[in-house]
Design an enzyme around this catalytic site. Structure first.
Site, short mmCIF file in Angstrom:
data_model
loop_
_atom_site.label_atom_id
_atom_site.label_comp_id
_atom_site.label_asym_id
_atom_site.label_seq_id
_atom_site.Cartn_x
_atom_site.Cartn_y
_atom_site.Cartn_z
N TYR A 194 9.91 -36.43 31.76
CA TYR A 194 9.73 -37.08 30.45
C TYR A 194 10.63 -38.30 30.28
O TYR A 194 10.66 -38.88 29.20
CB TYR A 194 10.05 -36.10 29.30
CG TYR A 194 9.49 -34.71 29.46
CD1 TYR A 194 8.12 -34.49 29.38
CD2 TYR A 194 10.33 -33.62 29.68
CE1 TYR A 194 7.61 -33.21 29.51
CE2 TYR A 194 9.82 -32.33 29.81
CZ TYR A 194 8.46 -32.14 29.73
OH TYR A 194 7.95 -30.88 29.86
N TYR B 186 14.28 -25.47 28.23
CA TYR B 186 13.45 -26.08 29.27
C TYR B 186 14.32 -26.63 30.40
O TYR B 186 14.00 -27.66 31.00
CB TYR B 186 12.53 -27.17 28.66
CG TYR B 186 11.75 -26.63 27.48
CD1 TYR B 186 10.73 -25.70 27.68
CD2 TYR B 186 12.06 -26.99 26.16
CE1 TYR B 186 10.02 -25.17 26.60
CE2 TYR B 186 11.35 -26.46 25.08
CZ TYR B 186 10.35 -25.56 25.31
OH TYR B 186 9.65 -25.03 24.26
N PRO C 137 10.13 -21.09 17.11
CA PRO C 137 11.06 -22.10 17.62
C PRO C 137 11.61 -21.74 19.00
O PRO C 137 11.92 -20.58 19.27
CB PRO C 137 12.19 -22.07 16.59
CG PRO C 137 12.18 -20.65 16.09
CD PRO C 137 10.76 -20.18 16.15
N CYS D 40 14.92 -35.57 47.69
CA CYS D 40 14.36 -36.77 48.31
C CYS D 40 13.24 -37.38 47.48
O CYS D 40 12.08 -37.39 47.90
CB CYS D 40 13.86 -36.41 49.69
SG CYS D 40 15.19 -35.72 50.65
#
Ligand code: LLP
Length: 423
Positions: free
Chosen positions: A325, A381, A282, A351
């Protein structure tokens, strides 16, 4: 509102006299001391998550290998080591980090779709607990390294079981069209001929279905397929690595099945496999809700008759998940706001139009320049995917424990940006 805070932070966030605290630390003070943008983690949440995972899976006595890619800060790794966990690494860099944090070889598993011969050499030299095999050609490298160090290398074949799970397309890792693992048909001859190797010891099987999985049916399906595979090949796995993937609630109202249900499904499907040691990998489940990105509002901008933008000092280089995502991260003002709600896009200074942290988000008004916000669900992440895009320095990281906070990674300096280019 208070209830939402609890849900997305496992109870570690609370307002006290209108000021947001993580455990016993005022986030305003952390911003003043350390600057923004800054990642802040809660020890209480990290340890709490480890306990609930251990408790849920206790009947299986698994080897829990924290997935370093989710958050590879050395202090986080040391905390996982203190909790007696192992680690899952996917590169030489992660392996070196794990060693630096003090993990012994027998607590490290090495997965990865493209391990280089050097990485395999190092993994064998350091006597890792297990290497995941994703490609038949890896076996030659492993055999050679085993012979070099006179070490029988425990391996698990990673199966691509073509099991679909309900998650973002980019993080489904067990569909046929993905690069991961071996088709069961390709794995059969490897199992049948496993005794031809002198140093490679094919001791088990591995799968990883994907990430941010919110309910356990995929695990049940995968384990049934593994069982069929074992019956067909008459293979009794010594180890069975079922990967990671357990999801978390990014939204206060996002329903994720409790970890105990995942554990019950796995235990139920594995009944009778008493000789198999289960490994879990995990990442997100252990660190995701423990981390927050603290950022300061630089400007607000309202298009006449149109959108409102809140321009903050954190950007896609600091937290790239929304840009890649389209993922949702809950955003909370550090100073409690009681006004009526406003709707705005929260964007960074980079930008690119894709540089946003939230789109059309409802936030309590007012939000003004100078205000602090936190972006939740950023422990996994988050920093580990940060970059220097736009020559921005990666943020610092702070760990909170009760009323104490400490810097666990400095903000990069500008020299760090070009150090390797000077000659
Ligand atoms: N084991 C293997 C072999 C993996 O590939 C992964 C994650 C894990 C374990 C840990 O999975 P977790 O428990 O954290 O779901 N950057 C994406 C997630 C990529 C996950 C890649 N593999 C995101 O931000 O959502």
């Amino acid at each position: 509102m208070e209830e939402d805070l609890k849900i997305i932070s496992d109870g570690a966030l609370s307002y006290c006299r209108g000021n947001l605290f993580l455990e016993g630390c005022a986030l305003e003070k952390i911003a003043a001391d350390r600057g923004t943008p800054c990642y802040v983690y809660s020890t209480q949440v990290l340890r709490g998550r480890v306990s609930s995972l251990k408790e849920a899976f206790a009947p299986l006595s698994p080897l829990i290998c924290y997935s370093v890619k989710a958050n590879s800060n050395l202090t986080v790794l040391r905390l996982m080591k203190e909790e007696n966990l192992g680690v899952d690494v996917v590169s030489e860099g992660e392996l070196l980090r794990a060693r630096k944090a003090g993990f012994p070889g027998e607590k490290i598993v090495f997965a990865g779709a493209g391990k280089s011969p050097q990485e395999i050499d190092l993994a064998v030299r350091w006597h890792l607990f297990c290497l995941t095999v994703e490609n038949a050609e890896e076996l030659d490298y492993i055999e050679k390294a085993g012979a070099r160090y006179k070490f029988p290398v425990r391996c698990a074949l990673r199966l691509n079981l073509n099991v679909d799970v309900d998650t973002h397309h980019y993080v489904k890792t067990s569909r046929k069209e993905t690069k991961f693992g071996l088709d069961p048909e390709q794995a059969i001859p490897l199992i049948k001929n496993r005794r031809r190797w002198r140093w490679v010891r094919i001791a088990g099987l591995h799968f990883h279905l994907g990430s941010q999985i919110k309910e356990p049916s995929g695990y049940a399906q995968a384990l049934s397929l593994v069982r069929e595979f074992c019956e067909k090949t008459r293979f009794v796995p010594e180890i069975l690595d079922i990967g990671g993937g357990f999801g978390i609630s990014y939204r206060p109202d996002e329903h994720v099945v409790p970890i105990s249900s995942f554990a019950q499904t796995v235990s139920g499907t594995l009944k009778g496999w008493c000789r198999t040691r289960v490994i879990l990998e995990p990442g997100r489940y252990l660190v995701g809700t423990a981390g927050f990105l603290l950022t300061r509002v630089l400007y607000t901008k309202k298009r006449p008759g149109g959108k409102t933008f809140i321009i903050v000092d954190a950007a896609m280089n600091d937290l790239v998940r929304p840009a890649i995502y389209g993922s949702y991260h809950h955003i909370i003002p550090v100073r409690k706001r009681m006004g009526k709600n406003m709707v705005a896009d929260v964007v960074g200074p980079v930008c690119e139009t894709g540089d946003y942290l939230a789109k059309e988000r409802t936030l309590p008004a007012p939000v003004r320049a100078g205000d602090l916000l936190i972006v939740a669900g950023a422990g996994a992440y988050g920093f580990s995917m940060a970059s220097n895009y736009n020559s921005r320095r990666r943020p610092c990281e702070v760990l909170v424990e009760g009323r104490k906070s400490r810097l666990i990674r400095k903000r990069e300096s500008f020299q760090d940006l070009w150090r390797l280019e000077e000659n």
